[in-house]
Design an enzyme around this catalytic site. Structure first.
Site, PDB file in Angstrom:
ATOM      1  N   TYR A   6      33.829  -3.239   8.218  1.00  6.77           N
ATOM      2  CA  TYR A   6      34.918  -2.395   8.807  1.00  6.77           C
ATOM      3  C   TYR A   6      35.739  -1.771   7.680  1.00  6.77           C
ATOM      4  CZ  TYR A   6      37.863   0.008  12.287  1.00  6.77           C
ATOM      5  OH  TYR A   6      38.581   0.865  12.978  1.00  6.77           O
ATOM      6  N   LYS A  61      14.279  -2.367  32.142  1.00  7.58           N
ATOM      7  CA  LYS A  61      13.703  -1.351  31.228  1.00  7.58           C
ATOM      8  C   LYS A  61      14.063  -1.526  29.926  1.00  7.58           C
ATOM      9  CE  LYS A  61      10.696   2.147  30.874  1.00  7.58           C
ATOM     10  NZ  LYS A  61      10.876   3.441  31.611  1.00  7.58           N
ATOM     11  N   ALA A 162       2.317  15.245  44.802  1.00 13.31           N
ATOM     12  CA  ALA A 162       2.652  16.314  43.747  1.00 13.31           C
ATOM     13  C   ALA A 162       4.003  16.329  43.209  1.00 13.31           C
ATOM     14  CB  ALA A 162       2.597  17.748  44.799  1.00 13.31           C
ATOM     15  N   ASN A 286       3.129   0.824  33.357  1.00 11.52           N
ATOM     16  CA  ASN A 286       3.873   1.814  32.398  1.00 11.52           C
ATOM     17  C   ASN A 286       4.260   0.904  31.079  1.00 11.52           C
ATOM     18  OD1 ASN A 286       3.347   3.792  34.372  1.00 11.52           O
ATOM     19  ND2 ASN A 286       5.473   4.678  33.695  1.00 11.52           N
TER      20      ASN A 286
END
Length: 721
Positions: A6, A61, A162, A286
């Site tokens: 810092y 995820k 679709a 996926n």
């Protein structure tokens, strides 16, 4: 630490970045940080449940990103129903993130959001519901078309659904060779045809075609390929019957596919089937895509994820499926065999090789297409960095394998008819780690290899029994052991054992190394090696060591874990010296702690005196070694405590070679550590042998055989100088 992290130290990187914004990738976490963003309007299987309810999905995820590709994630659930507002919020965050993963946003808004963000942002933006699904499904489709022996440019394709995923799949299929005019798109109102007015948007309209088909059943007649990204149970068995020969069905609705595999196979035994479920073959998941696509994109600092990068991922996954499947992947899924075919057209989600195939392919495509800002020049180093993500063990073993591959040695396996040995021999030969020699009945081994679908190219198969060479080994064994009361008849009986045969091959110089023990007790495994090969240093005995790879990446060597029950001070010194040689072979600079239950004479007893004497002997024989003892294990591993309590100690740093005072303590320690932690344990590794002998634990995996082969081959190279 505070002043560095810092104030005032933090000012230095701030000023450097102010001068050159690209330095933010050098001095901050931006380059490995992805935002997963949603508005909660289209959560898979749950619909529009809102941003708060979608948070568990995005946190999940984030775990997958980290677990599969070591990518850090912030999940951002945005409370807005405005496309413009969402775009503005995300675009304003570009200084923070290296990439944006859009998730669970309903169509058609998701298309407009992604397009707007890709135009405004110079970092990768990727809507996984669209492109992730499309990439995995397209890879499966490419392989299925190949298996069905069809021309991808001629296949007739029907889509049920679709939305975002379906339209992205359709566009990517066009990119891999399916003609747009051969695609029929169906939504909840039926076929999307030219002239239809209801329920259309510009994205669907791209697939409107002249046709008299009005229903899904109409469109399915004569179709080669069905893509389902809609709702469960929509496809009937009659529809499947009406499809063309060798139909391909990608029923990806979750949790219930458009038709179950058993229902489709009941009416068509020639169907190739994939779903989105893990309890059936060919799961379109996926997780095979997004972690590795982002990994490759981030690693070259890509400004976008373009069509070339998506196609590179498709091709990498399609080609990976055709490779030999590692044993650990089969074991993870409880499978004996797994090879390219109708029930394996896409890699399994837990196939670790996906990272090593997809990320480099995506990175290279980014470079070739001109969107990479930090091109990769050293691909070998890049692969090693990716292997580090898979685990420190893989990184270390890859280095050992590279050393072995610099001059492949002939390695004999006496248990040549064991399926794991056959599989390992194929890997060893293919990766040029060594030149495998399998001992055993040749016909039996070749038949087994055929059943396992293993190539024996580059693998030598030898059946010594009854040959002239076998007789020569009997005579050589007899001559070597005749003064131990062994007759020629005894020698002939001993040489019936292929373990003894392999040891004689090694001692006679017909091979460079041997690896043995996968289906026999350890004492029976090593006894012939001790009798025939002997030790490298007559002043020291052989010993067994284990390489311990800790969850934080730290490395330790434990010895002696397998051979000497209650070693003397002289033997302990030899164990330490031979383990130090092993450490250096593994590119570990040894820091040796000689362990006991006391510290530097604090407890007087025979064992502590033995360890102290061993330390003196080690220093006499190799004064350069960083070694001390006797000491307790916590003192060996805590340098600060050691310096405070025992400032005279000559051991510097945290010990990485731990020499135990007896077999009991060493064996108990490594087995406890293996069961109570996530440490990877490689071994047992024999040290101080006159020639290279590798030993295996009974019931070990194919991967363990390959690892031990690499270590033993490198030992053989060291023996040759």
């Amino acid at each position: 630490d505070l002043s560095l992290a810092y104030t005032p130290g933090v000012a230095q990187p701030c000023l450097a970045i102010a001068e050159d914004k690209s330095k933010v990738y050098d001095y901050t976490a931006k380059g490995n940080l992805v935002a997963v963003v949603t508005d909660g309007t289209a959560v898979l299987g749950l619909g529009n449940i809102g941003p708060e309810a979608s948070k568990p999905v995005l946190e999940g995820k984030a775990v997958l990103f980290k677990r599969f590709a070591d990518i850090d994630v912030f999940d951002l659930e945005l409370s807005t129903s405005s496309v413009d507002e969402l775009v503005n919020v995300v675009a304003a965050l570009e200084p923070t993130f290296g990439g944006i993963n859009l998730e669970d946003i309903k169509a058609p808004e998701c298309f407009a959001i992604e397009e707007a963000l890709r135009e405004r942002m110079k970092i990768p933006v990727f809507h996984d519901d669209q492109h992730g699904t499309a990439i995995i499904a397209a890879a499966a489709c490419v392989n299925a078309v190949e298996l069905a022996k069809k021309d991808i440019g001629q296949v007739k394709c029907v889509f049920s659904g679709a939305g975002a995923a379906a339209l992205a799949c359709a566009e990517l299929l066009v990119s891999v060779g399916v003609k747009r005019e051969h695609i029929t798109l169906c939504d909840s109102r039926g076929v999307v045809y030219e002239g239809r007015q209801q329920g259309l948007n510009p994205y669907k309209a791209r697939f409107a075609r002249q046709t008299t088909d009005r229903t899904l059943a109409d469109a399915m007649k004569g179709a080669d390929l069905f893509f389902g990204v809609s709702v469960g149970g929509l496809v009937t068995q009659d529809m499947v019957r009406s499809m063309a020969p060798k139909p391909i069905i990608m029923a990806m609705a979750n949790p219930d596919p458009e038709i179950l595999p058993e229902d489709a196979l009941a009416v068509r035994d020639d169907v190739i089937m994939a779903t989105g479920r893990s309890d059936y073959p060919n799961q379109v998941n996926n997780v095979l895509g997004f972690p590795f696509i982002f990994r490759g994109a981030l690693d070259v600092r890509a400004t976008t994820i373009n069509e070339e990068m998506k196609l590179a991922a498709v091709n990498a996954l399609a080609q990976l499926t055709r490779e030999e499947v590692p044993e650990e992947v089969k074991r993870a899924y409880g499978l004996e065999t797994l090879k390219f075919g109708p029930e394996y057209i896409i890699p399994k989600p837990f196939d670790h090789r996906a990272l090593l195939w997809v990320a480099p392919a995506v990175a290279k495509a980014a470079m070739d297409s001109g969107v990479a800002q930090a091109p990769i020049s050293d691909w070998v180093a890049y692969r090693q960095r990716l292997e580090r993500i898979l685990g420190r063990e893989r990184e270390i073993m890859r280095k050992v394998m590279n050393k072995a591959g610099s001059a492949p040695q002939r390695v004999v396996y006496p248990e040549g008819e064991d399926p794991r040995i056959v599989r390992a021999a194929q890997i060893v030969a293919e990766e040029r780690i060594a030149k495998p020699v399998l001992l055993g009945p040749e016909t039996k081994i070749r038949t087994l290899a055929k059943e396992l679908d293993c190539s024996l190219e580059g693998v030598e198969v030898i059946d010594l029994y009854g040959t002239d060479r076998h007789e020569q080994y009997i005579d050589a064994y007899w001559k070597r052991r005749e003064r131990q009361g062994v007759t020629r008849q005894d020698a002939a009986r001993e040489l019936r054992s292929r373990n003894v045969q392999a040891t004689m091959m090694l001692s006679q110089g017909d091979v460079d190394a041997m690896v043995t023990g996968i289906n026999r007790a350890y004492p029976d495994t090593v006894r012939p090696a001790f009798q025939i090969v002997g030790t490298r240093d007559d002043r020291a005995r052989a010993a067994g060591a284990y390489l311990i790879i800790l969850p934080d990446g730290g490395l330790k060597l434990f010895a002696d874990t397998t051979v000497n029950i209650n070693p003397s001070a002289e033997v302990l010194a030899g164990i330490a010296l031979s383990t130090a040689r092993l450490a250096r072979m593994l590119d570990i600079e040894p820091r040796i702690a000689m362990l006991s239950f006391g510290n530097f004479g604090s407890v007087r007893g025979e064992q502590s005196r033995k360890v102290a004497k061993a330390v003196s002997l080690i220093k006499e024989r190799d004064p350069s070694l960083n070694v001390d003892g006797e000491m307790q294990a916590n003192i060996a591993l805590d340098e600060a405590k050691r310096q405070k309590l025992f400032p005279f100690s000559e051991l510097s740093g945290e010990a990485n070679v731990l020499i135990f005072p007896d077999l009991s303590s060493a064996n108990i320690a490594y087995k406890l550590l293996g069961n109570l932690s996530d440490a990877d344990i490689v071994g047992p590794i024999l040290t101080n042998m006159a020639q290279a002998v590798g030993t295996l634990e009974r019931d070990c995996s194919v991967r363990s055989v390959v690892n031990m082969t690499a270590i033993t081959a490198v030992q053989a190279l060291r023996h040759k100088g």
